[in-house]
Design an enzyme around this catalytic site. Structure first.
Site, mmCIF file in Angstrom:
data_model
loop_
_atom_site.group_PDB
_atom_site.id
_atom_site.type_symbol
_atom_site.label_atom_id
_atom_site.label_comp_id
_atom_site.label_asym_id
_atom_site.label_seq_id
_atom_site.Cartn_x
_atom_site.Cartn_y
_atom_site.Cartn_z
ATOM 1 N N LYS A 15 0.946 -1.313 -0.534
ATOM 2 C CA LYS A 15 -0.154 0.140 -0.101
ATOM 3 C C LYS A 15 0.719 1.380 0.106
ATOM 4 O O LYS A 15 0.742 2.081 -0.679
ATOM 5 C CB LYS A 15 -0.828 -0.140 1.534
ATOM 6 C CG LYS A 15 -2.067 -0.323 0.502
ATOM 7 C CD LYS A 15 -3.342 -0.133 1.830
ATOM 8 C CE LYS A 15 -2.681 0.025 3.691
ATOM 9 N NZ LYS A 15 -3.288 0.495 4.480
ATOM 10 N N ARG A 90 -11.735 1.936 9.256
ATOM 11 C CA ARG A 90 -11.236 0.948 9.288
ATOM 12 C C ARG A 90 -12.110 0.087 9.705
ATOM 13 O O ARG A 90 -12.302 -1.325 10.105
ATOM 14 C CB ARG A 90 -10.179 1.612 10.520
ATOM 15 C CG ARG A 90 -8.725 1.861 10.192
ATOM 16 C CD ARG A 90 -7.829 1.725 11.774
ATOM 17 N NE ARG A 90 -6.601 2.078 11.332
ATOM 18 C CZ ARG A 90 -5.212 1.541 10.716
ATOM 19 N NH1 ARG A 90 -5.962 0.008 10.951
ATOM 20 N NH2 ARG A 90 -4.262 1.754 10.510
ATOM 21 N N ARG A 129 12.696 -10.478 7.295
ATOM 22 C CA ARG A 129 13.104 -9.231 7.110
ATOM 23 C C ARG A 129 14.320 -9.321 8.540
ATOM 24 O O ARG A 129 13.590 -10.105 9.738
ATOM 25 C CB ARG A 129 12.446 -7.650 7.784
ATOM 26 C CG ARG A 129 12.926 -6.508 8.004
ATOM 27 C CD ARG A 129 12.624 -5.226 7.958
ATOM 28 N NE ARG A 129 11.676 -4.872 8.909
ATOM 29 C CZ ARG A 129 11.144 -3.993 9.402
ATOM 30 N NH1 ARG A 129 11.513 -3.305 8.323
ATOM 31 N NH2 ARG A 129 10.270 -3.508 10.145
ATOM 32 N N ARG A 163 13.674 -8.519 15.144
ATOM 33 C CA ARG A 163 12.327 -8.268 15.996
ATOM 34 C C ARG A 163 11.101 -8.510 15.627
ATOM 35 O O ARG A 163 10.921 -9.972 14.828
ATOM 36 C CB ARG A 163 12.026 -6.572 15.390
ATOM 37 C CG ARG A 163 13.017 -5.965 14.625
ATOM 38 C CD ARG A 163 12.843 -4.148 14.867
ATOM 39 N NE ARG A 163 10.918 -3.666 13.505
ATOM 40 C CZ ARG A 163 10.188 -3.368 12.799
ATOM 41 N NH1 ARG A 163 10.465 -1.495 13.447
ATOM 42 N NH2 ARG A 163 9.351 -2.832 12.787
ATOM 43 N N ARG A 174 -0.961 -10.709 13.041
ATOM 44 C CA ARG A 174 -1.378 -10.058 13.042
ATOM 45 C C ARG A 174 -2.122 -9.659 11.316
ATOM 46 O O ARG A 174 -3.389 -9.015 11.957
ATOM 47 C CB ARG A 174 -0.006 -8.254 12.908
ATOM 48 C CG ARG A 174 0.038 -6.985 12.168
ATOM 49 C CD ARG A 174 1.015 -6.564 12.472
ATOM 50 N NE ARG A 174 2.314 -7.014 11.676
ATOM 51 C CZ ARG A 174 2.814 -6.077 11.209
ATOM 52 N NH1 ARG A 174 2.448 -5.282 10.721
ATOM 53 N NH2 ARG A 174 3.879 -7.054 11.004
#
Length: 224
Positions: A15, A90, A129, A163, A174
């Site tokens: 996005k 949202r 990542r 992380r 998530r």
């Protein structure tokens, strides 16, 4: 016709990248919920002061105030020829409030772009990542590997870490939350014949993916 756009998509769908492409090509403001919240609070607008009170009290900002901040932003002159909303609405209630305020401001939504990527692909994108422990340079297991395996391109360090937010199980959770949150919005705009699904996984190589997705978005927006 002005392009009054909502951009939807799960985390990692691209996005942010596509928003920049749209903003540059069509010269419309990119209105991110986080940015306008900070600006409203900093500028001490009526709704910004209300939001600050809730935040300072450790409470969630109610929809009435969130929608008020969006309405304040959409009332500005730079949105007359179009705008792009990112991060709003949202919830279904927010979508209904936006639908109501559209005619009042002469800013009705006329297109919703949903960048669609399968969750298992998003897990690979988001959980790939890793970061250099010495200098903080960011890499990706698939898309941005160090030139020499195990050695940071920037500082030559050999220690890397991931992380907590980027670990596969956290990413899956998530995505699940976001998918559940987006589903009613997708149905809402589909019923109004405003929704356009864009394949966000037209992947040939890291540099060719962005133009392919952007071209499909252009095909939708150019018709307006």
């Amino acid at each position: 016709m002005a392009i009054n756009l909502i951009l939807l998509g799960l985390p990692g769908a691209g996005k942010g990248t596509q928003a920049q492409v749209i903003k540059d090509k069509y010269n419309i403001p990119h209105i991110s919920t986080g940015d306008i919240f900070r600006a409203a609070i900093q500028n001490k607008t009526e709704m910004g002061l209300k939001a600050k009170k809730y935040i300072d009290d450790g409470q969630l900002v109610p929809d009435e105030v969130v929608c008020g901040i969006v309405k304040e932003r959409l009332s500005k002159d730079d949105t007359k020829n179009g705008f792009m909303l990112d991060g709003f609405p949202r919830t279904l209630d927010q979508a209904k409030a936006l639908e109501k305020m559209g005619p009042e401001l002469n800013r009705s939504i006329n297109v919703v772009i949903n960048i669609n990527v399968k969750p298992d692909i998003l897990v690979k994108r988001l959980s790939g990542r890793f970061i250099c422990k010495t200098c903080g340079a960011s890499y990706h297991k698939i898309y941005k590997r160090p030139k020499v395996a195990g050695t940071c391109d920037v500082c030559g360090g050999h220690e890397f870490f991931q992380r907590e937010d980027d670990k596969p199980e956290t990413v899956k959770k998530r995505l699940k939350v976001n998918k559940k949150m987006n589903a009613p919005l997708i149905d809402f705009y589909k019923q109004r014949h405003l929704l356009h699904d864009i394949d966000g996984h037209q992947f040939v190589s890291a540099d060719k993916n962005i133009p392919a997705v952007a071209k499909d978005i252009d095909n939708v927006l150019d018709k307006l």
